[in-house]
Design a protein around this motif. Sequence first.
Motif, PDB file in Angstrom:
ATOM      1  N   GLU A  70      98.762 -29.556  88.429  1.00  0.00           N
ATOM      2  CA  GLU A  70      99.597 -28.404  88.083  1.00  0.00           C
ATOM      3  C   GLU A  70     100.037 -28.469  86.624  1.00  0.00           C
ATOM      4  N   GLU A  71     100.438 -29.645  86.195  1.00  0.00           N
ATOM      5  CA  GLU A  71     100.865 -29.848  84.805  1.00  0.00           C
ATOM      6  C   GLU A  71      99.720 -29.594  83.830  1.00  0.00           C
ATOM      7  N   LEU A  72      98.542 -30.093  84.162  1.00  0.00           N
ATOM      8  CA  LEU A  72      97.381 -29.915  83.293  1.00  0.00           C
ATOM      9  C   LEU A  72      96.983 -28.444  83.186  1.00  0.00           C
ATOM     10  N   VAL A  73      96.977 -27.740  84.303  1.00  0.00           N
ATOM     11  CA  VAL A  73      96.614 -26.314  84.287  1.00  0.00           C
ATOM     12  C   VAL A  73      97.655 -25.518  83.508  1.00  0.00           C
ATOM     13  N   ARG A  74      98.928 -25.809  83.742  1.00  0.00           N
ATOM     14  CA  ARG A  74     100.001 -25.110  83.029  1.00  0.00           C
ATOM     15  C   ARG A  74      99.865 -25.321  81.520  1.00  0.00           C
ATOM     16  N   TYR A  75      99.653 -26.568  81.108  1.00  0.00           N
ATOM     17  CA  TYR A  75      99.515 -26.872  79.687  1.00  0.00           C
ATOM     18  C   TYR A  75      98.315 -26.142  79.093  1.00  0.00           C
ATOM     19  N   TYR A  76      97.189 -26.178  79.787  1.00  0.00           N
ATOM     20  CA  TYR A  76      95.980 -25.532  79.282  1.00  0.00           C
ATOM     21  C   TYR A  76      96.212 -24.030  79.099  1.00  0.00           C
ATOM     22  N   LEU A  77      96.759 -23.389  80.116  1.00  0.00           N
ATOM     23  CA  LEU A  77      96.968 -21.941  80.047  1.00  0.00           C
ATOM     24  C   LEU A  77      97.983 -21.560  78.974  1.00  0.00           C
ATOM     25  N   GLU A  78      99.064 -22.322  78.856  1.00  0.00           N
ATOM     26  CA  GLU A  78     100.079 -22.015  77.863  1.00  0.00           C
ATOM     27  C   GLU A  78      99.562 -22.242  76.427  1.00  0.00           C
ATOM     28  N   SER A  79      98.726 -23.251  76.266  1.00  0.00           N
ATOM     29  CA  SER A  79      98.235 -23.529  74.916  1.00  0.00           C
ATOM     30  C   SER A  79      97.060 -22.635  74.520  1.00  0.00           C
ATOM     31  N   HIS A  80      96.528 -21.872  75.471  1.00  0.00           N
ATOM     32  CA  HIS A  80      95.406 -20.981  75.179  1.00  0.00           C
ATOM     33  C   HIS A  80      95.759 -19.502  75.371  1.00  0.00           C
ATOM     34  N   LYS A  81      97.031 -19.183  75.402  1.00  0.00           N
ATOM     35  CA  LYS A  81      97.463 -17.793  75.583  1.00  0.00           C
ATOM     36  C   LYS A  81      96.907 -16.888  74.492  1.00  0.00           C
ATOM     37  N   MET A  87     129.362 -33.023  88.703  1.00  0.00           N
ATOM     38  CA  MET A  87     127.943 -33.011  88.359  1.00  0.00           C
ATOM     39  C   MET A  87     127.392 -34.422  88.452  1.00  0.00           C
ATOM     40  N   PHE A  88     126.202 -34.521  88.997  1.00  0.00           N
ATOM     41  CA  PHE A  88     125.519 -35.809  89.077  1.00  0.00           C
ATOM     42  C   PHE A  88     124.430 -35.835  88.022  1.00  0.00           C
ATOM     43  N   GLN A  89     124.425 -36.852  87.191  1.00  0.00           N
ATOM     44  CA  GLN A  89     123.409 -37.033  86.162  1.00  0.00           C
ATOM     45  C   GLN A  89     122.500 -38.176  86.605  1.00  0.00           C
ATOM     46  N   GLY A  90     121.264 -37.855  86.937  1.00  0.00           N
ATOM     47  CA  GLY A  90     120.306 -38.886  87.319  1.00  0.00           C
ATOM     48  C   GLY A  90     119.843 -39.660  86.110  1.00  0.00           C
ATOM     49  N   LYS A  91     119.179 -40.763  86.356  1.00  0.00           N
ATOM     50  CA  LYS A  91     118.636 -41.569  85.257  1.00  0.00           C
ATOM     51  C   LYS A  91     117.329 -40.952  84.805  1.00  0.00           C
ATOM     52  N   VAL A  92     117.352 -40.266  83.704  1.00  0.00           N
ATOM     53  CA  VAL A  92     116.163 -39.645  83.149  1.00  0.00           C
ATOM     54  C   VAL A  92     115.515 -40.576  82.138  1.00  0.00           C
ATOM     55  N   ASP A  93     116.302 -41.422  81.509  1.00  0.00           N
ATOM     56  CA  ASP A  93     115.806 -42.297  80.449  1.00  0.00           C
ATOM     57  C   ASP A  93     114.729 -43.260  80.928  1.00  0.00           C
ATOM     58  N   ASP A  94     114.865 -43.750  82.159  1.00  0.00           N
ATOM     59  CA  ASP A  94     113.937 -44.754  82.663  1.00  0.00           C
ATOM     60  C   ASP A  94     112.602 -44.163  83.089  1.00  0.00           C
ATOM     61  N   GLU A  95     112.581 -42.886  83.371  1.00  0.00           N
ATOM     62  CA  GLU A  95     111.362 -42.259  83.860  1.00  0.00           C
ATOM     63  C   GLU A  95     110.513 -41.747  82.705  1.00  0.00           C
ATOM     64  N   LEU A  96     109.231 -42.019  82.789  1.00  0.00           N
ATOM     65  CA  LEU A  96     108.312 -41.519  81.786  1.00  0.00           C
ATOM     66  C   LEU A  96     107.897 -40.100  82.155  1.00  0.00           C
ATOM     67  N   ALA A  97     107.757 -39.272  81.165  1.00  0.00           N
ATOM     68  CA  ALA A  97     107.288 -37.916  81.384  1.00  0.00           C
ATOM     69  C   ALA A  97     105.807 -37.958  81.751  1.00  0.00           C
ATOM     70  N   THR A  98     105.355 -36.927  82.441  1.00  0.00           N
ATOM     71  CA  THR A  98     103.952 -36.829  82.826  1.00  0.00           C
ATOM     72  C   THR A  98     103.046 -36.953  81.609  1.00  0.00           C
ATOM     73  N   SER A  99     103.406 -36.289  80.527  1.00  0.00           N
ATOM     74  CA  SER A  99     102.575 -36.350  79.321  1.00  0.00           C
ATOM     75  C   SER A  99     102.514 -37.768  78.759  1.00  0.00           C
ATOM     76  N   ASP A 100     103.625 -38.486  78.805  1.00  0.00           N
ATOM     77  CA  ASP A 100     103.637 -39.871  78.314  1.00  0.00           C
ATOM     78  C   ASP A 100     102.692 -40.745  79.142  1.00  0.00           C
ATOM     79  N   ILE A 101     102.719 -40.554  80.444  1.00  0.00           N
ATOM     80  CA  ILE A 101     101.847 -41.330  81.331  1.00  0.00           C
ATOM     81  C   ILE A 101     100.389 -40.991  81.047  1.00  0.00           C
TER      82      ILE A 101
END
Length: 90
Positions: free
Chosen positions: A76-87, A11-25
């Motif tokens: 895509e992230e914004l639409v997904r978040y909006y729809l999921e939070s308004h279900k 298994m290859f584990q990429g560096k996830v720690d260094d990358e900021l999540a979309t929400s953080d950005i």
Amino acid sequence: MANESFDQTMMFQGKVDDELATSDILYTVHEALKEKGYNPINQLVGYLLSGDPAYITSHKNARSLIRRLERDDLLEELVRYYLESHKECK
């Protein structure tokens, strides 16, 4: 035996720690725009529609951060978040 290692899947584990999540950005860019006195929603919409990074301040490295994201992925992230939070609001 040396050949046994070829039968196993590694298994290859990429560096996830260094990358900021979309929400953080998004939160960082929002705060930077607000601190500089801009309307963050208007500025982000301007950027998303035009692709022009001049809508985003360089304060707190916000312009560089937002450019790490593809605009279509961001939308895509914004639409997904909006729809999921308004279900439950249907």
